[in-house]
Design a protein around this motif. Structure first.
Motif, mmCIF file in Angstrom:
data_model
loop_
_atom_site.group_PDB
_atom_site.id
_atom_site.type_symbol
_atom_site.label_atom_id
_atom_site.label_comp_id
_atom_site.label_asym_id
_atom_site.label_seq_id
_atom_site.Cartn_x
_atom_site.Cartn_y
_atom_site.Cartn_z
ATOM 1 N N LEU A 160 19.969 -37.345 92.386
ATOM 2 C CA LEU A 160 18.831 -37.813 92.018
ATOM 3 C C LEU A 160 18.185 -37.750 90.690
ATOM 4 N N HIS A 161 17.851 -39.301 89.971
ATOM 5 C CA HIS A 161 17.768 -38.950 88.485
ATOM 6 C C HIS A 161 16.199 -38.273 88.070
ATOM 7 N N VAL A 162 16.296 -37.073 87.930
ATOM 8 C CA VAL A 162 15.128 -36.330 88.353
ATOM 9 C C VAL A 162 13.302 -36.315 87.078
ATOM 10 N N ALA A 163 14.750 -36.337 85.907
ATOM 11 C CA ALA A 163 13.815 -36.318 84.918
ATOM 12 C C ALA A 163 14.543 -37.290 83.708
ATOM 13 N N SER A 164 13.437 -37.044 82.004
ATOM 14 C CA SER A 164 14.173 -37.598 80.952
ATOM 15 C C SER A 164 12.836 -36.905 79.746
ATOM 16 N N GLY A 165 14.185 -36.411 79.001
ATOM 17 C CA GLY A 165 12.889 -35.660 78.026
ATOM 18 C C GLY A 165 13.743 -36.110 76.673
ATOM 19 N N GLY A 166 12.528 -35.126 75.575
ATOM 20 C CA GLY A 166 12.895 -35.715 74.583
ATOM 21 C C GLY A 166 12.870 -36.800 73.484
ATOM 22 N N ARG A 167 13.490 -37.365 73.163
ATOM 23 C CA ARG A 167 13.256 -38.228 72.208
ATOM 24 C C ARG A 167 13.385 -39.841 72.805
ATOM 25 N N ARG A 168 12.862 -40.857 72.897
ATOM 26 C CA ARG A 168 13.468 -42.176 73.491
ATOM 27 C C ARG A 168 14.010 -42.536 72.067
ATOM 28 N N PHE A 169 15.379 -43.904 73.107
ATOM 29 C CA PHE A 169 16.104 -44.239 71.648
ATOM 30 C C PHE A 169 15.490 -45.359 71.487
ATOM 31 N N ASP A 170 14.206 -45.305 71.562
ATOM 32 C CA ASP A 170 13.697 -46.597 70.573
ATOM 33 C C ASP A 170 12.201 -45.890 69.879
ATOM 34 N N ASP A 171 12.679 -44.856 69.760
ATOM 35 C CA ASP A 171 11.294 -43.493 68.841
ATOM 36 C C ASP A 171 11.953 -43.699 67.613
ATOM 37 N N ILE A 172 10.421 -44.188 66.808
ATOM 38 C CA ILE A 172 11.267 -44.229 65.162
ATOM 39 C C ILE A 172 11.269 -42.792 64.692
ATOM 40 N N TYR A 173 11.868 -43.147 63.581
ATOM 41 C CA TYR A 173 12.350 -41.176 62.976
ATOM 42 C C TYR A 173 11.238 -41.181 62.064
ATOM 43 N N THR A 174 10.504 -40.213 62.000
ATOM 44 C CA THR A 174 9.662 -40.074 60.761
ATOM 45 C C THR A 174 9.926 -39.061 59.678
#
Length: 255
Positions: A160-174
């Motif tokens: 089962l794929h239960v969750a995703s965490g951290g940053r998304r691939f498309d989150d823009i770095y600041t």
């Protein structure tokens, strides 16, 4: 020197033929969708996220075709929550074991993980009743183009794929020094990697629960990437998806 494990760990196993790719239902459903009512249960689990009308339901092992099927099934994709999210607690009865593998040992400066997959066709076969994490590192500075997603093959039991965490691939770095428009997938001065058409965005950390055995394999093309696999506990997963990295709570698929 980085350990480069070129032989199987169990009696000289060799890399399997990666053809037994998981069906989209197996990746999305909380329970087996082939069971009576399974699809209805999946839709119930997704309903709150779907109604939120968000912008990306991450599925680390989906091919483009499977992602398209998921999109048709769900109608909309889900947004990340803005408050702590629940996570169903499943059995954790033993330690993750690599029963066969071609992988690299971690080293100072490497991405987090116990079994590191850096090259095309490197793989690890895991056996456990419990959780494991795949940490992504797209190497856009080494190769651009469309990412060929890893495969989950030779499955026995339940994955089962239960969750995703951290940053998304498309989150823009600041952070200081980041280029405008820079993300995990690239930056304007170098270029960008892309995901297969119809694939929702992935996240830095993708979390799974396994009761059985599965082989995870890297399949690089022109777009290079690294994967770090490591055993996790339910508490590890819960803490990651509720850590609000960059102000964003993770996504959960197993409630």
């Amino acid at each position: 020197m980085v350990g480069d494990h070129r032989a199987g760990l169990a009696g000289g196993h060799v890399a399997p033929a990666f053809t037994d790719v998981l069906e989209v239902g197996e990746l999305l459903a909380v329970e087996d969708p082939l069971e009576v009512g399974g699809v209805a249960e999946l839709l119930d689990v997704a309903a709150a996220e779907v109604l939120a009308g968000g912008d990306g339901l991450a599925r680390a092992a989906l091919t483009g075709a499977a992602a398209g099927a998921a999109s048709l099934l769900l109608g909309k994709t889900a947004s990340a929550a803005t408050a702590p999210v629940p996570l169903r607690k499943r059995a954790e009865t033993d330690t993750v074991t690599a029963v066969a593998a071609v992988y690299n040992d971690p080293f100072p400066g490497s991405l987090g993980g116990r079994w590191l997959l850096f090259r095309n066709t490197e793989y690890v076969t895991l056996q456990v009743t419990g959780y494991f994490q795949i940490r992504w590192e797209p190497e856009y500075w080494k190769g651009l183009g469309e990412i060929i997603l890893p495969t989950f093959t030779g499955r026995s039991g339940t994955l089962l794929h239960v969750a995703s965490g951290g940053r998304r691939f498309d989150d823009i770095y600041t952070h200081a020094g980041a280029e405008p428009g820079q993300s995990m997938l690239g930056r304007p001065s170098v270029g960008y990697q892309t995901l297969p058409a119809g694939t929702p965005t992935l996240w830095h950390n993708e979390h799974y629960w396994l009761n059985g055995t599965v082989t995870v394999a890297c399949h690089e093309g022109s777009a290079k990437y690294n994967l770090g696999l490591i055993e996790r506990t339910w508490q590890n997963v819960y803490d990651d998806i509720n850590s609000a990295a960059d102000g964003r709570i993770g996504l959960i698929y197993d409630k």
